[in-house]
Scaffold this motif. Structure first.
Motif, PDB file in Angstrom:
ATOM      1  N   GLU A 199      -6.223   3.621   2.821  1.00  0.00           N
ATOM      2  CA  GLU A 199      -5.288   3.783   3.943  1.00  0.00           C
ATOM      3  C   GLU A 199      -6.005   3.970   5.276  1.00  0.00           C
ATOM      4  O   GLU A 199      -5.542   3.494   6.313  1.00  0.00           O
ATOM      5  CB  GLU A 199      -4.374   4.984   3.673  1.00  0.00           C
ATOM      6  CG  GLU A 199      -3.057   4.942   4.432  1.00  0.00           C
ATOM      7  CD  GLU A 199      -2.309   3.621   4.261  1.00  0.00           C
ATOM      8  OE1 GLU A 199      -2.000   3.000   5.270  1.00  0.00           O
ATOM      9  OE2 GLU A 199      -2.042   3.204   3.120  1.00  0.00           O
ATOM     10  N   ASN A 203      -5.713  -5.069  -0.839  1.00  0.00           N
ATOM     11  CA  ASN A 203      -5.290  -3.715  -0.463  1.00  0.00           C
ATOM     12  C   ASN A 203      -6.520  -2.834  -0.317  1.00  0.00           C
ATOM     13  O   ASN A 203      -7.336  -2.736  -1.236  1.00  0.00           O
ATOM     14  CB  ASN A 203      -4.347  -3.151  -1.515  1.00  0.00           C
ATOM     15  CG  ASN A 203      -2.917  -3.575  -1.272  1.00  0.00           C
ATOM     16  OD1 ASN A 203      -2.405  -3.440  -0.162  1.00  0.00           O
ATOM     17  ND2 ASN A 203      -2.269  -4.098  -2.296  1.00  0.00           N
ATOM     18  N   PHE A 214      -3.453  -3.107   4.324  1.00  0.00           N
ATOM     19  CA  PHE A 214      -3.343  -4.411   3.647  1.00  0.00           C
ATOM     20  C   PHE A 214      -3.992  -5.473   4.526  1.00  0.00           C
ATOM     21  O   PHE A 214      -3.688  -5.597   5.716  1.00  0.00           O
ATOM     22  CB  PHE A 214      -1.872  -4.738   3.400  1.00  0.00           C
ATOM     23  CG  PHE A 214      -1.665  -6.092   2.775  1.00  0.00           C
ATOM     24  CD1 PHE A 214      -1.948  -6.300   1.436  1.00  0.00           C
ATOM     25  CD2 PHE A 214      -1.187  -7.145   3.525  1.00  0.00           C
ATOM     26  CE1 PHE A 214      -1.750  -7.542   0.858  1.00  0.00           C
ATOM     27  CE2 PHE A 214      -0.998  -8.395   2.957  1.00  0.00           C
ATOM     28  CZ  PHE A 214      -1.277  -8.594   1.618  1.00  0.00           C
ATOM     29  N   CYS A 257     -11.995  -4.391   6.112  1.00  0.00           N
ATOM     30  CA  CYS A 257     -11.617  -4.820   4.770  1.00  0.00           C
ATOM     31  C   CYS A 257     -12.836  -4.809   3.861  1.00  0.00           C
ATOM     32  O   CYS A 257     -13.895  -5.300   4.227  1.00  0.00           O
ATOM     33  CB  CYS A 257     -11.012  -6.221   4.828  1.00  0.00           C
ATOM     34  SG  CYS A 257     -10.669  -6.920   3.212  1.00  0.00           S
TER      35      CYS A 257
END
Ligand SMILES: [Zn+2]
Length: 119
Positions: free
Chosen positions: A12, A9, A2, A17
């Motif tokens: 994982e 989001n 996150f 980002c």
């Protein structure tokens, strides 16, 4: 992962980002989406030449003779900015316009006093 910077989001195992490019290891965002107001005023990048001139004339409007020039240049700069919405520098042009109006009013008062209209 996150992203705390842009609230996105990501996968994982993502290292950076997908939206803002923030590095999750270092916590560094390569390019801020919005530059701070103070920096945008100090660095004349992407602004029309006239809006830069209007900004400086706004400062010179402290001296009354510059005020009407600042007023006119600022109006022209704002018209130019309306035609080119991509260009920045509206803050400077508005500043020049405001200072120009104030300075012109002061100039008119000085003229009226010196002409004896106001005693
Ligand atoms: Zn992000």
């Amino acid at each position: 992962m996150f992203c705390p910077n842009c609230m996105t989001n990501n996968d994982e195992n993502a290292a950076v980002c997908k939206k803002c490019g923030r590095n999750f290891q270092t916590g560094v965002t390569p390019k801020e989406n919005k530059e701070p107001m103070s920096a945008s005023f100090a660095i004349p990048v992407g602004r029309t030449g006239l809006s830069i001139i209007a900004g400086y004339l706004g400062l010179l409007s402290i001296l009354p003779p510059f005020a009407p020039i600042s007023l006119i240049v600022s109006i022209v700069a704002l018209k130019q900015l309306k035609k080119n919405p991509g260009k920045l520098g509206k803050g400077r042009a508005v500043f020049g316009l405001a200072m120009g109006i104030i300075g012109t009013i002061i100039l008119l008062f000085i003229l009226l006093i010196s002409l004896g209209a106001i005693s």
